[in-house]
Motif scaffolding. Structure first.
Motif, PDB file in Angstrom:
ATOM      1  N   PHE A   1       0.844  -1.203   0.000  1.00  0.00           N
ATOM      2  CA  PHE A   1       0.000   0.000   0.000  1.00  0.00           C
ATOM      3  C   PHE A   1       0.878   1.251   0.000  1.00  0.00           C
TER       4      PHE A   1
ATOM      5  N   SER B   1     -16.210  -0.784  -3.378  1.00  0.00           N
ATOM      6  CA  SER B   1     -17.396   0.009  -3.027  1.00  0.00           C
ATOM      7  C   SER B   1     -18.036  -0.508  -1.744  1.00  0.00           C
TER       8      SER B   1
ATOM      9  N   ARG C   1     -12.408   6.909  -9.062  1.00  0.00           N
ATOM     10  CA  ARG C   1     -13.752   6.504  -9.510  1.00  0.00           C
ATOM     11  C   ARG C   1     -14.575   5.995  -8.319  1.00  0.00           C
TER      12      ARG C   1
HETATM   13  C1  LIG Z   1      -8.805   1.496  -4.568  1.00  0.00           C
HETATM   14  C2  LIG Z   1      -9.354   0.088  -4.355  1.00  0.00           C
HETATM   15  C3  LIG Z   1      -9.686  -0.094  -2.878  1.00  0.00           C
HETATM   16  C4  LIG Z   1     -10.639  -0.037  -5.185  1.00  0.00           C
HETATM   17  O1  LIG Z   1     -11.167  -1.317  -4.995  1.00  0.00           O
HETATM   18  P1  LIG Z   1     -11.846  -2.150  -6.202  1.00  0.00           P
HETATM   19  O2  LIG Z   1     -12.542  -3.332  -5.623  1.00  0.00           O
HETATM   20  O3  LIG Z   1     -10.826  -2.376  -7.239  1.00  0.00           O
HETATM   21  O4  LIG Z   1     -12.928  -1.121  -6.638  1.00  0.00           O
HETATM   22  P2  LIG Z   1     -14.194  -1.410  -7.506  1.00  0.00           P
HETATM   23  O5  LIG Z   1     -14.154  -2.788  -8.119  1.00  0.00           O
HETATM   24  O6  LIG Z   1     -15.361  -1.060  -6.659  1.00  0.00           O
HETATM   25  O7  LIG Z   1     -13.989  -0.396  -8.725  1.00  0.00           O
HETATM   26  C5  LIG Z   1     -13.841   0.940  -8.570  1.00  0.00           C
HETATM   27  C6  LIG Z   1     -14.216   1.648  -9.875  1.00  0.00           C
HETATM   28  O8  LIG Z   1     -13.003   1.934 -10.610  1.00  0.00           O
HETATM   29  C7  LIG Z   1     -13.160   1.450 -11.942  1.00  0.00           C
HETATM   30  N1  LIG Z   1     -11.830   1.092 -12.426  1.00  0.00           N
HETATM   31  C8  LIG Z   1     -11.133  -0.008 -12.164  1.00  0.00           C
HETATM   32  N2  LIG Z   1      -9.943   0.040 -12.781  1.00  0.00           N
HETATM   33  C9  LIG Z   1      -9.914   1.217 -13.444  1.00  0.00           C
HETATM   34  C10 LIG Z   1      -8.958   1.868 -14.275  1.00  0.00           C
HETATM   35  N3  LIG Z   1      -7.758   1.325 -14.500  1.00  0.00           N
HETATM   36  N4  LIG Z   1      -9.272   3.074 -14.789  1.00  0.00           N
HETATM   37  C11 LIG Z   1     -10.457   3.647 -14.532  1.00  0.00           C
HETATM   38  N5  LIG Z   1     -11.397   3.086 -13.737  1.00  0.00           N
HETATM   39  C12 LIG Z   1     -11.129   1.888 -13.222  1.00  0.00           C
HETATM   40  C13 LIG Z   1     -14.086   0.296 -11.831  1.00  0.00           C
HETATM   41  O9  LIG Z   1     -14.702   0.003 -13.075  1.00  0.00           O
HETATM   42  C14 LIG Z   1     -15.068   0.818 -10.810  1.00  0.00           C
HETATM   43  O10 LIG Z   1     -15.968   1.717 -11.389  1.00  0.00           O
HETATM   44  P3  LIG Z   1     -17.480   1.239 -11.709  1.00  0.00           P
HETATM   45  O11 LIG Z   1     -18.048   0.840 -10.369  1.00  0.00           O
HETATM   46  O12 LIG Z   1     -18.103   2.437 -12.287  1.00  0.00           O
HETATM   47  O13 LIG Z   1     -17.354   0.079 -12.648  1.00  0.00           O
HETATM   48  C15 LIG Z   1      -8.370  -1.006  -4.832  1.00  0.00           C
HETATM   49  O14 LIG Z   1      -8.159  -0.862  -6.210  1.00  0.00           O
HETATM   50  C16 LIG Z   1      -7.041  -0.979  -4.102  1.00  0.00           C
HETATM   51  O15 LIG Z   1      -6.922  -1.523  -3.009  1.00  0.00           O
HETATM   52  N6  LIG Z   1      -6.019  -0.340  -4.687  1.00  0.00           N
HETATM   53  C17 LIG Z   1      -4.680  -0.285  -4.107  1.00  0.00           C
HETATM   54  C18 LIG Z   1      -4.643   0.608  -2.866  1.00  0.00           C
HETATM   55  C19 LIG Z   1      -5.217   1.966  -3.155  1.00  0.00           C
HETATM   56  O16 LIG Z   1      -4.979   2.567  -4.199  1.00  0.00           O
HETATM   57  N7  LIG Z   1      -5.976   2.468  -2.178  1.00  0.00           N
HETATM   58  C20 LIG Z   1      -6.578   3.763  -2.275  1.00  0.00           C
HETATM   59  C21 LIG Z   1      -5.606   4.819  -1.939  1.00  0.00           C
HETATM   60  S1  LIG Z   1      -6.376   6.425  -1.938  1.00  0.00           S
END
Ligand SMILES: CC(C)(COP(=O)(O)OP(=O)(O)OC[C@H]1O[C@@H](n2cnc3c(N)ncnc32)[C@H](O)[C@@H]1OP(=O)(O)O)[C@@H](O)C(=O)NCCC(=O)NCCS
Length: 163
Positions: free
Chosen positions: A32, A107, A138
């Motif tokens: 992270f 989400s 997003r």
């Molecule tokens: C941020 C995080 C928690 C999101 O969790 P996730 O389960 O992947 O999220 P979701 O599946 O609910 O998707 C989030 C949205 O982003 C969209 N998305 C996914 N990848 C994407 C990309 N590369 N570009 C644009 N949008 C994208 C998804 O389609 C979704 O939108 P929708 O609901 O309109 O389809 C996860 O990706 C994560 O742990 N990332 C690493 C740590 C991190 O970045 N934490 C946040 C720090 S601020």
């Protein structure tokens, strides 16, 4: 606040972290912080993480589980702001392991954190996100997070000017 408290949704559950979760938390905190560009070490962070697990007056650390497996974690800390007429909260870390991403768990996980913060008396939840982190941007926009009309500034108080 009770460590056994569990919030359920169809695919992901939230549970408060215990001292026994320290190692698994630190393992997830490393990627992270790397992705956030934060200089981080498990050795330096371990006591601060342990303190936050032990002291609910500071905030909460929780694990996300799906089908009985840990798939991520979050860290929230409490503040107090008269603008929010009481307690507010900062979501400082939210993380899902790569295999758990992109399936809508983010989400649901965020909604569970909001429920917990609300249940603990917080009137607002703040967070910071890198603009290039498209999935997170997003996720937060869809969940109703908005950019306040002020710039967030920070000073590292551990650094004293040379005399
Ligand atoms: C941020 C995080 C928690 C999101 O969790 P996730 O389960 O992947 O999220 P979701 O599946 O609910 O998707 C989030 C949205 O982003 C969209 N998305 C996914 N990848 C994407 C990309 N590369 N570009 C644009 N949008 C994208 C998804 O389609 C979704 O939108 P929708 O609901 O309109 O389809 C996860 O990706 C994560 O742990 N990332 C690493 C740590 C991190 O970045 N934490 C946040 C720090 S601020």
């Amino acid at each position: 606040m009770n460590g056994a408290m569990t919030h359920a949704t169809p695919e992901v559950q939230l549970r408060k972290a215990h001292a026994a979760d320290l190692s698994v938390l630190l393992e997830m905190m490393e990627p992270f912080n790397a992705s956030e560009g934060v200089v981080w070490s498990a050795t330096a962070s371990r006591p601060a993480v342990a303190r936050l697990i032990d002291d609910p007056s500071l905030g909460a650390i929780g694990l996300f589980e799906a089908r009985g497996q840990v798939v991520g974690y979050f860290v929230v800390t409490w503040g107090y702001d008269l603008e929010w007429v009481g307690r507010d909260a900062f979501l400082t870390e939210i993380y899902l392991a790569p295999p758990a991403r992109g399936r809508g768990l983010g989400s649901r996980a965020l909604s569970l954190v909001e429920d917990l913060a609300r249940a603990e008396g917080s009137n607002a939840l703040h967070l910071m996100v890198r603009p290039e982190n498209a999935p997170a941007v997003r996720l937060y926009a869809k969940a109703g997070y908005t950019e306040p009309p002020r710039t967030f500034l920070t000073k590292d108080l551990r650094r004293r000017p040379a005399t």
